[in-house]
Write a protein that holds these residues in place. Structure first.
Motif, PDB file in Angstrom:
ATOM      1  N   ASN A 168     -56.481 -23.925 -36.545  1.00 17.16           N
ATOM      2  CA  ASN A 168     -57.872 -24.194 -36.194  1.00 17.16           C
ATOM      3  C   ASN A 168     -58.311 -25.575 -36.649  1.00 17.16           C
ATOM      4  O   ASN A 168     -59.451 -25.962 -36.457  1.00 17.16           O
ATOM      5  N   ALA A 169     -57.405 -26.326 -37.283  1.00 11.42           N
ATOM      6  CA  ALA A 169     -57.726 -27.699 -37.692  1.00 11.42           C
ATOM      7  C   ALA A 169     -56.904 -28.712 -36.902  1.00 11.42           C
ATOM      8  O   ALA A 169     -56.898 -29.884 -37.223  1.00 11.42           O
ATOM      9  N   GLY A 170     -56.226 -28.253 -35.846  1.00 15.19           N
ATOM     10  CA  GLY A 170     -55.343 -29.139 -35.093  1.00 15.19           C
ATOM     11  C   GLY A 170     -53.925 -28.960 -35.565  1.00 15.19           C
ATOM     12  O   GLY A 170     -53.646 -29.029 -36.754  1.00 15.19           O
ATOM     13  N   ASP A 171     -52.984 -28.697 -34.639  1.00 12.04           N
ATOM     14  CA  ASP A 171     -51.622 -28.384 -35.069  1.00 12.04           C
ATOM     15  C   ASP A 171     -50.764 -29.630 -35.230  1.00 12.04           C
ATOM     16  O   ASP A 171     -49.588 -29.535 -35.517  1.00 12.04           O
ATOM     17  N   GLN A 172     -51.353 -30.804 -35.079  1.00 10.44           N
ATOM     18  CA  GLN A 172     -50.593 -32.047 -35.234  1.00 10.44           C
ATOM     19  C   GLN A 172     -51.451 -33.072 -35.964  1.00 10.44           C
ATOM     20  O   GLN A 172     -52.534 -33.418 -35.503  1.00 10.44           O
ATOM     21  N   TRP A 173     -50.964 -33.526 -37.096  1.00 10.01           N
ATOM     22  CA  TRP A 173     -51.686 -34.513 -37.896  1.00 10.01           C
ATOM     23  C   TRP A 173     -50.796 -35.723 -38.100  1.00 10.01           C
ATOM     24  O   TRP A 173     -49.563 -35.613 -38.141  1.00 10.01           O
ATOM     25  N   ILE A 174     -51.418 -36.877 -38.272  1.00  6.36           N
ATOM     26  CA  ILE A 174     -50.678 -38.106 -38.500  1.00  6.36           C
ATOM     27  C   ILE A 174     -51.119 -38.732 -39.822  1.00  6.36           C
ATOM     28  O   ILE A 174     -52.310 -38.786 -40.141  1.00  6.36           O
ATOM     29  N   SER A 175     -50.138 -39.158 -40.601  1.00  8.67           N
ATOM     30  CA  SER A 175     -50.397 -39.877 -41.845  1.00  8.67           C
ATOM     31  C   SER A 175     -49.930 -41.311 -41.639  1.00  8.67           C
ATOM     32  O   SER A 175     -48.752 -41.553 -41.351  1.00  8.67           O
ATOM     33  N   SER A 176     -50.832 -42.241 -41.744  1.00  4.13           N
ATOM     34  CA  SER A 176     -50.511 -43.627 -41.415  1.00  4.13           C
ATOM     35  C   SER A 176     -50.111 -44.430 -42.645  1.00  4.13           C
ATOM     36  O   SER A 176     -50.496 -44.120 -43.770  1.00  4.13           O
ATOM     37  N   ASN A 177     -49.305 -45.454 -42.391  1.00  4.99           N
ATOM     38  CA  ASN A 177     -48.867 -46.392 -43.424  1.00  4.99           C
ATOM     39  C   ASN A 177     -48.306 -45.666 -44.639  1.00  4.99           C
ATOM     40  O   ASN A 177     -48.667 -45.945 -45.775  1.00  4.99           O
ATOM     41  N   VAL A 178     -47.387 -44.744 -44.414  1.00  6.75           N
ATOM     42  CA  VAL A 178     -46.892 -43.908 -45.503  1.00  6.75           C
ATOM     43  C   VAL A 178     -45.998 -44.669 -46.477  1.00  6.75           C
ATOM     44  O   VAL A 178     -45.775 -44.222 -47.601  1.00  6.75           O
ATOM     45  N   ARG A 179     -45.507 -45.833 -46.049  1.00  8.64           N
ATOM     46  CA  ARG A 179     -44.625 -46.607 -46.923  1.00  8.64           C
ATOM     47  C   ARG A 179     -45.363 -47.732 -47.645  1.00  8.64           C
ATOM     48  O   ARG A 179     -44.793 -48.400 -48.509  1.00  8.64           O
ATOM     49  N   GLY A 180     -46.602 -47.971 -47.251  1.00 10.69           N
ATOM     50  CA  GLY A 180     -47.389 -48.993 -47.917  1.00 10.69           C
ATOM     51  C   GLY A 180     -47.137 -50.394 -47.442  1.00 10.69           C
ATOM     52  O   GLY A 180     -47.682 -51.348 -48.013  1.00 10.69           O
ATOM     53  N   ASP A 181     -46.324 -50.554 -46.384  1.00 16.01           N
ATOM     54  CA  ASP A 181     -46.044 -51.894 -45.876  1.00 16.01           C
ATOM     55  C   ASP A 181     -46.372 -52.007 -44.382  1.00 16.01           C
ATOM     56  O   ASP A 181     -45.883 -52.905 -43.705  1.00 16.01           O
ATOM     57  N   ASN A 182     -47.181 -51.053 -43.896  1.00 15.89           N
ATOM     58  CA  ASN A 182     -47.602 -51.039 -42.492  1.00 15.89           C
ATOM     59  C   ASN A 182     -46.428 -50.986 -41.515  1.00 15.89           C
ATOM     60  O   ASN A 182     -46.476 -51.570 -40.429  1.00 15.89           O
ATOM     61  N   SER A 183     -45.361 -50.272 -41.911  1.00 16.58           N
ATOM     62  CA  SER A 183     -44.189 -50.201 -41.046  1.00 16.58           C
ATOM     63  C   SER A 183     -43.987 -48.827 -40.410  1.00 16.58           C
ATOM     64  O   SER A 183     -43.391 -48.735 -39.323  1.00 16.58           O
ATOM     65  N   VAL A 184     -44.449 -47.767 -41.059  1.00 17.20           N
ATOM     66  CA  VAL A 184     -44.092 -46.429 -40.576  1.00 17.20           C
ATOM     67  C   VAL A 184     -45.247 -45.446 -40.744  1.00 17.20           C
ATOM     68  O   VAL A 184     -45.966 -45.478 -41.747  1.00 17.20           O
ATOM     69  N   ASP A 185     -45.414 -44.600 -39.726  1.00 20.13           N
ATOM     70  CA  ASP A 185     -46.357 -43.486 -39.762  1.00 20.13           C
ATOM     71  C   ASP A 185     -45.565 -42.183 -39.732  1.00 20.13           C
ATOM     72  O   ASP A 185     -44.463 -42.122 -39.166  1.00 20.13           O
ATOM     73  N   ALA A 186     -46.124 -41.124 -40.318  1.00 18.33           N
ATOM     74  CA  ALA A 186     -45.488 -39.805 -40.300  1.00 18.33           C
ATOM     75  C   ALA A 186     -46.371 -38.843 -39.516  1.00 18.33           C
ATOM     76  O   ALA A 186     -47.581 -38.798 -39.725  1.00 18.33           O
TER      77      ALA A 186
END
Length: 283
Positions: free
Chosen positions: A46-64
């Motif tokens: 009920n909160a959305g089945d897909q979430w994105i976490s941005s800048n997970v490495r701290g160098d603006n290279s990768v999102d999860a």
């Protein structure tokens, strides 16, 4: 004169004993900056089945990206949409939190299957979507924390990783600081190795302190070669008691992993063989 191959072998073995060997290549990731993916369906949450976490490495290279791919009530039937959700409630800052039984819809048993995928920052959901390419030797440590139970209920949280997606695993008796509250179970959920509290579950109280030290007795770690996606499962096991529980997913190496004593014995034995080989070569 020492034979070159013996020296190389001996050097490699000695390197195994160097501090930080197990974590030297581990890439820390922070999941604190996460939101529901725009337009995601709510099949499982009920909160959305897909979430994105941005800048997970701290160098603006990768999102999860976290995607709930399936749920199970322990009997082969899916949970209802109101019984499972990603949530943004307060937790340790680098955790992704999954809640089962929320909103007054308590559950007995709950299995939530999640795929964590990694993308070049800013590309997911666009025409230029591109899976992130890790460097050779990069490793990830998937930590499932806050695995505990509620006194006096006979139920426990659990968390695990698909068996094909990790190469080493540790419970809290193999990390520092640690204890031995957790055990591994490879049979309850097909193809997944999960960490769960040793029964009886009831006496193990819920841990509310979110510091790394307080969480250590209720944390399991799964080490894997960095890949474009990792499959995990979290949820609740119960002997009949219903509950509203949360389980935290983290990929920051909060703890120092301590090799088992047997591992040290093997390494020292191999080094001993190396010295024997060197001595024979010299004689």
């Amino acid at each position: 004169m020492y034979h070159k191959s013996k020296l190389l072998a001996l050097g490699s073995l000695c390197a195994l004993l160097s501090p930080g060997f197990l974590s030297a290549a581990i890439v820390p990731l922070d999941f604190s900056n996460f939101v529901a993916v725009s337009g995601a369906s709510t099949t499982f949450s009920n909160a959305g089945d897909q979430w994105i976490s941005s800048n997970v490495r701290g160098d603006n290279s990768v999102d999860a990206v976290f995607t709930i791919t399936a749920t199970d009530n322990g009997s082969g039937n899916p949970l209802t949409a109101s019984q499972v959700a990603f949530v943004d409630e307060s937790a340790r800052g680098n955790n992704m939190r999954v809640r089962v039984g929320g909103g007054g819809n308590e559950v007995t048993n709950a299995q939530v299957f999640i795929t964590v995928s990694f993308w070049d920052a800013g590309t997911f959901g666009t025409a230029n979507a591109n899976p992130f390419s890790w460097a050779v030797g990069d490793e990830l440590i998937t930590q499932i924390s806050d695995i505990d139970s509620d006194v006096p209920s006979d139920r426990s949280d659990f968390g695990g990783v698909h068996m094909a997606d990790y190469k080493e695993r540790y419970t809290s008796d193999a990390i520092a600081p640690g204890s031995s509250l957790l055990v591994f179970d490879d049979s309850t959920i097909s193809d997944y190795g999960i960490a769960v509290m040793d029964q009886p579950w009831g006496p193990q109280d819920n841990v509310t302190d979110t510091s790394a030290s307080a969480q250590s007795p209720v944390t399991a770690a799964f080490v894997s070669d960095a890949a474009s996606e990792i499959r995990i499962v979290v949820g609740q096991l119960s002997n009949g008691d219903t509950g509203n529980r949360h389980i935290d997913v983290d990929m920051t190496p909060d703890f120092e992993i301590i090799p088992e004593v047997s591992s040290y014995g093997l390494i020292l034995g191999l080094i001993g063989l190396g010295f024997v080989g060197v001595r024979r070569r010299r004689s």
